[in-house]
Design a protein around this motif. Structure first.
Motif, PDB file in Angstrom:
ATOM      1  N   VAL A 197      -0.655   9.373  -9.320  1.00 16.30           N
ATOM      2  CA  VAL A 197      -1.668   8.087  -9.117  1.00 16.30           C
ATOM      3  C   VAL A 197      -2.979   8.629  -9.168  1.00 16.30           C
ATOM      4  CG1 VAL A 197      -2.363   6.572  -7.469  1.00 16.30           C
ATOM      5  CG2 VAL A 197       0.104   7.027  -7.830  1.00 16.30           C
ATOM      6  N   SER A 198      -3.229   9.960  -8.364  1.00 18.38           N
ATOM      7  CA  SER A 198      -4.476  10.601  -8.429  1.00 18.38           C
ATOM      8  C   SER A 198      -4.943  10.929  -9.923  1.00 18.38           C
ATOM      9  CB  SER A 198      -4.428  11.624  -7.482  1.00 18.38           C
ATOM     10  OG  SER A 198      -5.960  12.405  -7.749  1.00 18.38           O
ATOM     11  N   PRO A 220       0.665  -1.256  -0.038  1.00 19.74           N
ATOM     12  CA  PRO A 220       0.019   0.048   0.135  1.00 19.74           C
ATOM     13  C   PRO A 220       0.563   1.356   0.125  1.00 19.74           C
ATOM     14  CG  PRO A 220      -0.288  -1.037   2.382  1.00 19.74           C
ATOM     15  CD  PRO A 220       0.521  -2.081   1.200  1.00 19.74           C
ATOM     16  N   GLU A 221       2.135   1.091   0.402  1.00 18.68           N
ATOM     17  CA  GLU A 221       2.856   2.408   0.691  1.00 18.68           C
ATOM     18  C   GLU A 221       3.935   2.623  -0.800  1.00 18.68           C
ATOM     19  OE1 GLU A 221       2.512   4.244   3.155  1.00 18.68           O
ATOM     20  OE2 GLU A 221       1.031   2.852   3.738  1.00 18.68           O
ATOM     21  N   LYS A 222       3.613   1.717  -1.894  1.00 13.37           N
ATOM     22  CA  LYS A 222       4.806   1.638  -2.753  1.00 13.37           C
ATOM     23  C   LYS A 222       4.555   2.753  -3.692  1.00 13.37           C
ATOM     24  CE  LYS A 222       8.097  -0.939  -1.429  1.00 13.37           C
ATOM     25  NZ  LYS A 222       9.635  -0.426  -1.201  1.00 13.37           N
ATOM     26  N   GLN A 223       4.737   3.994  -3.669  1.00 10.63           N
ATOM     27  CA  GLN A 223       4.261   5.391  -4.718  1.00 10.63           C
ATOM     28  C   GLN A 223       4.685   4.989  -6.098  1.00 10.63           C
ATOM     29  OE1 GLN A 223       4.953   9.301  -3.300  1.00 10.63           O
ATOM     30  NE2 GLN A 223       4.340   8.431  -1.352  1.00 10.63           N
ATOM     31  N   GLU A 224       5.873   4.571  -6.364  1.00  6.91           N
ATOM     32  CA  GLU A 224       6.378   4.479  -7.671  1.00  6.91           C
ATOM     33  C   GLU A 224       5.685   3.388  -8.182  1.00  6.91           C
ATOM     34  OE1 GLU A 224       9.503   4.914 -10.360  1.00  6.91           O
ATOM     35  OE2 GLU A 224       9.078   6.225  -8.571  1.00  6.91           O
ATOM     36  N   LEU A 225       5.536   2.065  -7.515  1.00  9.67           N
ATOM     37  CA  LEU A 225       4.612   1.034  -8.000  1.00  9.67           C
ATOM     38  C   LEU A 225       2.917   1.466  -8.283  1.00  9.67           C
ATOM     39  CD1 LEU A 225       4.470  -2.107  -8.396  1.00  9.67           C
ATOM     40  CD2 LEU A 225       3.641  -2.255  -6.071  1.00  9.67           C
ATOM     41  N   ASN A 230       3.191   3.456 -11.641  1.00 13.06           N
ATOM     42  CA  ASN A 230       3.366   2.621 -12.998  1.00 13.06           C
ATOM     43  C   ASN A 230       2.079   1.676 -13.232  1.00 13.06           C
ATOM     44  OD1 ASN A 230       5.843   3.485 -12.873  1.00 13.06           O
ATOM     45  ND2 ASN A 230       6.959   1.514 -12.059  1.00 13.06           N
ATOM     46  N   MET A 231       1.486   1.219 -12.180  1.00 18.28           N
ATOM     47  CA  MET A 231       0.405   0.475 -12.352  1.00 18.28           C
ATOM     48  C   MET A 231      -0.867   1.128 -13.067  1.00 18.28           C
ATOM     49  SD  MET A 231       0.318  -2.444  -9.347  1.00 18.28           S
ATOM     50  CE  MET A 231      -0.202  -1.292  -8.077  1.00 18.28           C
ATOM     51  N   LEU A 232      -1.104   2.345 -12.509  1.00 10.57           N
ATOM     52  CA  LEU A 232      -2.171   3.217 -12.806  1.00 10.57           C
ATOM     53  C   LEU A 232      -1.893   3.801 -14.256  1.00 10.57           C
ATOM     54  CD1 LEU A 232      -3.339   4.412  -9.405  1.00 10.57           C
ATOM     55  CD2 LEU A 232      -4.861   3.701 -11.276  1.00 10.57           C
ATOM     56  N   GLY A 233      -0.603   3.957 -14.737  1.00 15.83           N
ATOM     57  CA  GLY A 233      -0.383   4.413 -15.773  1.00 15.83           C
ATOM     58  C   GLY A 233      -0.590   3.438 -17.002  1.00 15.83           C
ATOM     59  N   LEU A 234      -0.456   2.260 -16.781  1.00 16.27           N
ATOM     60  CA  LEU A 234      -0.672   1.013 -17.545  1.00 16.27           C
ATOM     61  C   LEU A 234      -2.305   0.960 -17.646  1.00 16.27           C
ATOM     62  CD1 LEU A 234      -0.820  -2.005 -18.503  1.00 16.27           C
ATOM     63  CD2 LEU A 234      -0.136  -2.922 -16.208  1.00 16.27           C
ATOM     64  N   LEU A 235      -3.222   1.150 -16.499  1.00 14.77           N
ATOM     65  CA  LEU A 235      -4.398   0.854 -16.736  1.00 14.77           C
ATOM     66  C   LEU A 235      -5.304   1.963 -17.550  1.00 14.77           C
ATOM     67  CD1 LEU A 235      -5.337  -0.411 -12.864  1.00 14.77           C
ATOM     68  CD2 LEU A 235      -5.104  -1.646 -15.274  1.00 14.77           C
ATOM     69  N   ASN A 269     -11.147   5.155  -4.944  1.00 14.13           N
ATOM     70  CA  ASN A 269     -10.510   5.409  -3.690  1.00 14.13           C
ATOM     71  C   ASN A 269      -9.124   5.953  -3.992  1.00 14.13           C
ATOM     72  OD1 ASN A 269     -12.447   4.795  -2.087  1.00 14.13           O
ATOM     73  ND2 ASN A 269     -11.752   2.555  -2.146  1.00 14.13           N
ATOM     74  N   LEU A 270      -8.386   5.618  -5.122  1.00  9.08           N
ATOM     75  CA  LEU A 270      -7.076   6.377  -5.564  1.00  9.08           C
ATOM     76  C   LEU A 270      -7.224   7.656  -6.004  1.00  9.08           C
ATOM     77  CD1 LEU A 270      -5.711   2.892  -7.430  1.00  9.08           C
ATOM     78  CD2 LEU A 270      -4.717   4.065  -5.334  1.00  9.08           C
ATOM     79  N   LEU A 271      -8.418   8.099  -6.102  1.00 10.23           N
ATOM     80  CA  LEU A 271      -8.402   9.597  -6.469  1.00 10.23           C
ATOM     81  C   LEU A 271      -7.737  10.444  -5.330  1.00 10.23           C
ATOM     82  CD1 LEU A 271     -12.075   9.712  -8.175  1.00 10.23           C
ATOM     83  CD2 LEU A 271      -9.838  10.378  -9.146  1.00 10.23           C
ATOM     84  N   GLU A 272      -7.919   9.861  -4.123  1.00 11.93           N
ATOM     85  CA  GLU A 272      -7.420  10.798  -3.140  1.00 11.93           C
ATOM     86  C   GLU A 272      -5.901  10.512  -2.663  1.00 11.93           C
ATOM     87  OE1 GLU A 272     -11.086   9.461  -1.170  1.00 11.93           O
ATOM     88  OE2 GLU A 272     -11.439  10.979  -3.123  1.00 11.93           O
TER      89      GLU A 272
END
Length: 751
Positions: A633-634, A585-590, A593-598, A622-625
């Motif tokens: 990420v947001s 839950p704390e890995k920002q870089e991850l 990358n995952m949301l860029g892909l989605l 939830n990731l909007l926040e």
């Protein structure tokens, strides 16, 4: 005879030869009965062209894995009326008895057969057909050429049998080879009587007996008036040998060097032996005594040795016996002897281990026939390149490339050579290297990766590739590099460091390349490979560089490439996405990358229904926040939802959460972002954003798109203003300002 790696542009002749060999059917030949190559009947080629075709063919088969050898290639040269051969160099497993048999009518002048282990005594008989014209012949390392299949009638009394039930031929001699002057019999099989074999030769000029043990070399004196070059590498010498050599007064080149690691030698060099050579061999211009131990001190006192300017004048020589030379030697081999470290050595070129010049001379002199010595010399070069700075970079690179090409199957050379290449191609040497040379480096590196699953070679090769601009410099071998890297990543047991470098390279290769490249790599199994790596890391509960690079690579390869997006969904990519979110839950870089892909997946209309589940929509909302990685990420979560909203209320096939509620959270998120945020994202095209402008179905999507464009053109105007104009964004924004459905703040931003 070795073809040196060169830095000058290829000649037209070479380019044409290469083209014809890669397209034999389309140029010189046609296929008979769909299998045999035949020369077109109106083709007549002189030896200048035919020699080049044959020699280049051998080179290509040996060093280019994509090049397919032809069963019937040598038959193209069977008729001297249409094709003439004069000087050909054949190597290793490429040549078989029937190939030499095919060209037996040719009047060959020079025939080099190097390490052709598939040749048997049948080829000895074929050699006889060239006997009236042959001047130069090398049978170096052709270890089976004196063996024939055992005759069915049982073994004669005087034959030696080797384990494969083959019989050593005892009766072959060079009878009738009246013009033969240059002969190399290096590494000849034991049991052949060299004296009998050579006796019929009237006047030999050069003879190489490397790796052969002869206790009596008295027969050499029959050529004392003609022999100018004699090589006795790795022969254990005695006083008798030395006396015979001293009678060969015409010698200009003498090589009695040895590999000091190979076996025990009784013979030690003395001052008297060197004096004998200097006094008797007055024409000597080249002498190699590498690897020898000096039994006594041949040098001048060290105080005197250090004095004065370094000189190659014989009179000042630090090695006393060489003071008798009339002039400096052209070449003096002192590799792995203590003498190479002296100050005054009377030779223009010295091989040794004292400095870069001596080491390069050693690599140059020994590469073709002595890989065991060459690998140690390259190891010394590796140290020089690593610790000091190479002053003869171009020469060093060319020599290492040549050695790697020549000894593709020699593990020691592949290990030391690939390590040296890493240091010779790093950024400080970059300016001094041409495109052609850098491409040759890439070729040999890929050859090494292909031939060796060995960890050290693989790591060295991957590290060397990191010295290149990716993808630009690897573009010309794009498929092959990707296949090799995926191959490394798909191995069940993996070295951590190689895995990390390989994933990094894969990621760089799919970044900023054309979509057809990405599609091709996707078809090779790229998406599947990355997901497997992620799966493995998840099972180990580790989020390291490999995990992050793998998601980053998936982000890059799915960019505007619907096929790869679909593959991601089909191989349970979404399941892994959710598990990674939960586990880390704390890995920002991850997360970024995952949301860029989605975001890439959400841009594909046909795939969006698969994202339309309560679970996924809740996660995105939830990731909007999220404050991870600034706004990234947001921003990406909002981008995914903007594309889903763009499909309209009727596509919202879920009860929870409500569409309006998600829209509200999207507005709130966008308003919370700083419009001047510097970005961790790279757009090649605005098309997916621009398509959200001319529509009234989802004002929040329109607002997200406008915000994205406004942020990018104001923070990075030089990069993104031209892109916006080029892709027709201006009229779309103007039209949107006139739309009734658009929000006031969106219009303000658009204006």
């Amino acid at each position: 005879s070795l073809k040196m790696a060169s830095d000058s542009p290829e000649s037209l002749m070479t380019l044409c030869t290469d083209y014809c060999l890669r397209n034999l059917e389309g140029t010189l030949c046609y296929l008979l009965d769909n299998e045999t190559l035949r020369l077109h009947p109106d083709i007549f080629l002189p030896s200048e062209i035919c020699d080049k075709l044959v020699n280049e063919y051998v080179e290509l088969v040996k060093t280019d894995s994509i090049f397919e050898p032809h069963e019937s290639f040598f038959t193209l040269f069977s008729d001297p009326r249409s094709t003439r051969l004069a000087r050909i160099h054949l190597r290793e497993q490429i040549v078989q008895d029937q190939d030499l048999e095919a060209i037996r009518k040719q009047d060959l002048v020079e025939l080099y057969l190097t390490n052709c282990e598939k040749l048997t005594a049948k080829s000895l008989q074929t050699l006889v057909s060239f006997s009236h014209t042959l001047i130069s012949l090398s049978l170096f390392g052709c270890c089976n050429i004196f063996y024939e299949e055992e005759n069915p009638g049982g073994c004669e009394d005087d034959c030696l049998v080797n384990p494969t039930r083959q019989v050593l031929v005892k009766d072959f001699t060079f009878e009738g080879f009246s013009r033969l002057r240059f002969l190399n019999l290096g590494r000849l099989i034991e049991g052949v009587n060299v004296e009998t074999l050579l006796r019929p030769l009237a006047s030999l000029a050069a003879l190489d007996l490397s790796g052969i043990q002869l206790n009596d070399v008295g027969f050499l004196t029959q050529w004392k008036d003609s022999l100018v070059s004699l090589v006795l590498y790795n022969m254990d010498l005695s006083e008798e040998h030395i006396q015979v050599i001293a009678q060969l007064r015409k010698l200009r080149h003498l090589d009695i060097s040895r590999d000091h690691l190979s076996s025990y030698y009784k013979f030690k060099l003395t001052r008297r032996v060197l004096n004998l050579f200097v006094e008797n061999l007055v024409n000597l211009t080249s002498l190699d005594i590498s690897g020898h131990t000096m039994l006594e001190n041949c040098t001048i006192p060290s105080m005197e040795e250090k004095m004065g300017q370094t000189s190659i004048e014989p009179a000042k020589s630090s090695i006393v016996p060489f003071r008798g030379l009339k002039r400096p030697l052209q070449f003096l081999g002192l590799f792995e002897t203590s003498l190479c470290r002296l100050t005054h050595i009377p030779a223009y070129k010295v091989s040794g281990d004292k400095n870069e010049e001596q080491v390069l001379n050693a690599i140059e002199a020994y590469t073709e026939h002595r890989p065991e010595i060459t690998s140690r010399a390259i190891n010394l070069l590796f140290d020089i390149a690593r610790i000091e700075r190479c002053s003869q970079l171009l020469r060093a690179l060319q020599l290492v490339i040549t050695a790697l090409k020549c000894h593709k199957d020699d593990k020691n050379i592949q290990v030391t050579g690939s390590a040296a290449l890493f240091y010779l191609t790093n950024s400080e040497y970059r300016m001094e290297q041409s495109v052609k040379l850098r491409r040759q480096v890439i070729q040999v590196v890929l050859n090494g990766m292909e031939s060796y699953q060995e960890v050290t070679v693989q790591r060295n090769c991957c590290l060397t590739l990191c010295n290149f601009s990716i993808p630009e410099e690897l573009e010309f071998q794009y498929r092959r590099v990707n296949e090799l890297l995926l191959n490394i990543l798909n191995q069940s047991r993996q070295d951590e460091s190689i895995q990390r470098i390989a994933v990094h390279l894969c990621n760089a290769l799919v970044c900023q390349v054309d979509n057809d490249h990405k599609e091709a790599v996707g078809k090779m199994g790229f998406v599947m490979t990355m997901l497997k790596l992620i799966q493995k890391k998840l099972a180990d509960k580790t989020c390291d560089q490999v995990m992050e690079f793998s998601w980053s690579a998936l982000w890059n390869i799915t960019d505007e490439t619907p096929d790869n997006c679909e593959m991601f969904l089909n191989y349970s990519g979404m399941k892994l996405f959710l598990e990674c979110l939960k586990e880390f839950p704390e890995k920002q870089e991850l997360h970024r990358n995952m949301l860029g892909l989605l975001g890439n997946v959400a841009e594909v209309k046909e795939l969006r229904p698969q994202l339309m589940t309560s679970q996924f929509i809740s996660v995105f909302s939830n990731l909007l926040e999220s404050k991870a990685d600034g706004i990234e990420v947001s921003y990406n979560a909002c981008g995914v939802l903007s594309h889903i909203m763009f499909d309209g209320p009727e596509a919202w096939g879920i009860c929870e959460p409500h569409r309006e509620e998600v829209v509200k959270r999207m507005w709130a998120a966008i308003q919370s972002w700083d419009i001047n945020s510097r970005r961790n994202i790279n757009y090649r095209s605005f098309e997916p954003i621009l398509r959200l402008l001319p529509q009234g179905i989802s004002p929040v999507s329109q607002h997200w798109a406008t915000w994205a464009l406004y942020n990018l053109v104001s923070v990075y105007p030089d990069k993104y203003c031209p892109l916006l104009i080029k892709e027709g964004g201006i009229p779309l924004l103007k039209d949107m300002i006139k739309m009734a459905s658009a929000r006031q703040e969106t219009k303000e931003m658009a204006r």
